[in-house]
Design a protein around this motif. Structure first.
Motif, mmCIF file in Angstrom:
data_model
loop_
_atom_site.group_PDB
_atom_site.id
_atom_site.type_symbol
_atom_site.label_atom_id
_atom_site.label_comp_id
_atom_site.label_asym_id
_atom_site.label_seq_id
_atom_site.Cartn_x
_atom_site.Cartn_y
_atom_site.Cartn_z
ATOM 1 N N UNK A 98 6.711 40.946 -95.960
ATOM 2 C CA UNK A 98 5.355 40.894 -95.540
ATOM 3 C C UNK A 98 5.257 40.483 -94.075
ATOM 4 N N UNK A 99 6.124 39.404 -93.927
ATOM 5 C CA UNK A 99 6.154 38.762 -92.512
ATOM 6 C C UNK A 99 6.394 39.946 -91.357
ATOM 7 N N UNK A 100 7.435 40.698 -91.788
ATOM 8 C CA UNK A 100 7.595 41.717 -90.671
ATOM 9 C C UNK A 100 6.481 42.895 -90.576
ATOM 10 N N UNK A 111 -4.445 44.567 -84.484
ATOM 11 C CA UNK A 111 -5.257 43.319 -85.469
ATOM 12 C C UNK A 111 -5.006 42.212 -85.287
ATOM 13 N N UNK A 112 -5.704 41.307 -85.616
ATOM 14 C CA UNK A 112 -5.607 39.796 -85.763
ATOM 15 C C UNK A 112 -4.300 39.533 -86.671
ATOM 16 N N UNK A 113 -3.407 38.729 -85.919
ATOM 17 C CA UNK A 113 -2.179 38.398 -86.646
ATOM 18 C C UNK A 113 -2.368 37.514 -87.904
ATOM 19 N N UNK A 114 -3.345 36.854 -87.924
ATOM 20 C CA UNK A 114 -3.648 36.159 -89.279
ATOM 21 C C UNK A 114 -4.143 37.156 -90.268
ATOM 22 N N UNK A 115 -5.071 38.067 -90.059
ATOM 23 C CA UNK A 115 -5.403 39.026 -90.959
ATOM 24 C C UNK A 115 -4.247 40.053 -91.422
ATOM 25 N N UNK A 116 -3.491 40.493 -90.356
ATOM 26 C CA UNK A 116 -2.270 41.263 -90.721
ATOM 27 C C UNK A 116 -1.028 40.412 -91.558
ATOM 28 N N UNK A 117 -0.789 39.330 -91.162
ATOM 29 C CA UNK A 117 0.150 38.432 -92.063
ATOM 30 C C UNK A 117 -0.253 38.104 -93.395
ATOM 31 N N UNK A 118 -1.695 37.595 -93.467
ATOM 32 C CA UNK A 118 -2.145 37.436 -94.841
ATOM 33 C C UNK A 118 -2.554 38.800 -95.620
ATOM 34 N N UNK A 119 -2.861 39.856 -94.840
ATOM 35 C CA UNK A 119 -3.057 41.076 -95.589
ATOM 36 C C UNK A 119 -1.767 41.825 -96.021
ATOM 37 N N UNK A 140 -11.722 40.549 -94.446
ATOM 38 C CA UNK A 140 -10.651 41.317 -93.949
ATOM 39 C C UNK A 140 -9.338 41.389 -94.744
ATOM 40 N N UNK A 141 -9.003 40.286 -95.091
ATOM 41 C CA UNK A 141 -7.878 40.088 -96.022
ATOM 42 C C UNK A 141 -8.041 40.740 -97.352
ATOM 43 N N UNK A 142 -9.288 40.425 -98.070
ATOM 44 C CA UNK A 142 -9.675 40.951 -99.307
ATOM 45 C C UNK A 142 -9.775 42.508 -99.049
ATOM 46 N N UNK A 143 -10.070 43.180 -98.238
ATOM 47 C CA UNK A 143 -10.324 44.387 -97.671
ATOM 48 C C UNK A 143 -8.720 45.132 -97.868
ATOM 49 N N UNK A 144 -7.870 44.650 -97.079
ATOM 50 C CA UNK A 144 -6.504 45.071 -97.197
ATOM 51 C C UNK A 144 -5.989 44.928 -98.344
ATOM 52 N N UNK A 145 -6.015 43.955 -99.204
ATOM 53 C CA UNK A 145 -5.546 43.710 -100.538
ATOM 54 C C UNK A 145 -6.200 44.652 -101.476
ATOM 55 N N UNK A 146 -7.492 44.894 -101.100
ATOM 56 C CA UNK A 146 -7.977 45.733 -102.513
ATOM 57 C C UNK A 146 -7.560 47.103 -102.181
ATOM 58 N N UNK A 147 -7.354 47.445 -101.024
ATOM 59 C CA UNK A 147 -6.651 48.924 -100.707
ATOM 60 C C UNK A 147 -5.114 48.921 -101.412
ATOM 61 N N UNK A 148 -4.383 47.877 -101.112
ATOM 62 C CA UNK A 148 -3.035 47.898 -101.737
ATOM 63 C C UNK A 148 -3.287 47.856 -103.095
#
Length: 171
Positions: A98-100, A111-119, A140-148
């Motif tokens: 996830x970090x990588x 994209x924002x590193x915080x969004x990317x790391x948490x997403x 933004x994090x919710x959107x990434x996790x929703x897709x995942x």
């Protein structure tokens, strides 16, 4: 429109699609449906952002923690005595991956590193969205996790049925 009326419309949209999603049969359907319902209303731009009463996030975090905690039973502890090595390996691998992937996505896609790391973090949509909210990037994090989450819930059962012998893939 009053803040209370706005909040009620968000709750109505989330509840409606959350209940409708139950018909899909996918795990966590109410959560994904509620996210989609409230998200559609929010993204429409027709309503102001919902103003949640003070303490709402804390109450939701306690509720989510309680729901997750009640799933941990004595049987879970007994299984962990046998499965601690795979649990450790899977956890370390997912966190490092996830970090990588988060850092790589941030640099590659801008994209924002915080969004990317948490997403890219290996957490559930509820928990990671709440963590994201602490950093001001919850949506933004919710959107990434929703897709995942939706992708995993749709694809992984098919993969299990195709890859594993039929006796293992059946409930």
């Amino acid at each position: 429109m009053s803040p209370l009326a706005t909040l009620m419309l968000y709750l109505l949209a989330g509840t409606s699609l959350g209940l409708l999603a139950l018909l899909s049969g996918i795990p966590a359907a109410p959560l994904a449906g509620a996210l989609l319902g409230a998200g559609i209303v929010s993204m429409s731009g027709q309503l102001d952002q919902a103003a949640w009463p003070t303490g709402t996030r804390t109450i939701l975090e306690i509720g989510i923690g309680t729901v997750i905690g009640t799933g941990l039973t004595r049987a879970s502890l007994e299984q962990l005595q046998v499965l601690w090595r795979p649990a450790l390996l899977i956890t370390v691998t997912l966190v490092l991956t996830g970090i990588v992937i988060g850092l790589w996505s941030s640099r590659l896609l801008g994209i924002d590193p915080v969004v990317a790391l948490l997403g890219a973090a290996p957490g559930g949509i509820s928990g990671m969205s709440l963590v994201g909210a602490e950093f001001g990037v919850g949506a933004a994090v919710a959107a990434l996790h929703a897709v995942r989450l939706i992708t995993v819930l749709l694809v992984l059962p098919l993969v299990v049925r195709l890859v594993l012998p039929s006796s293992l893939g059946q409930p």
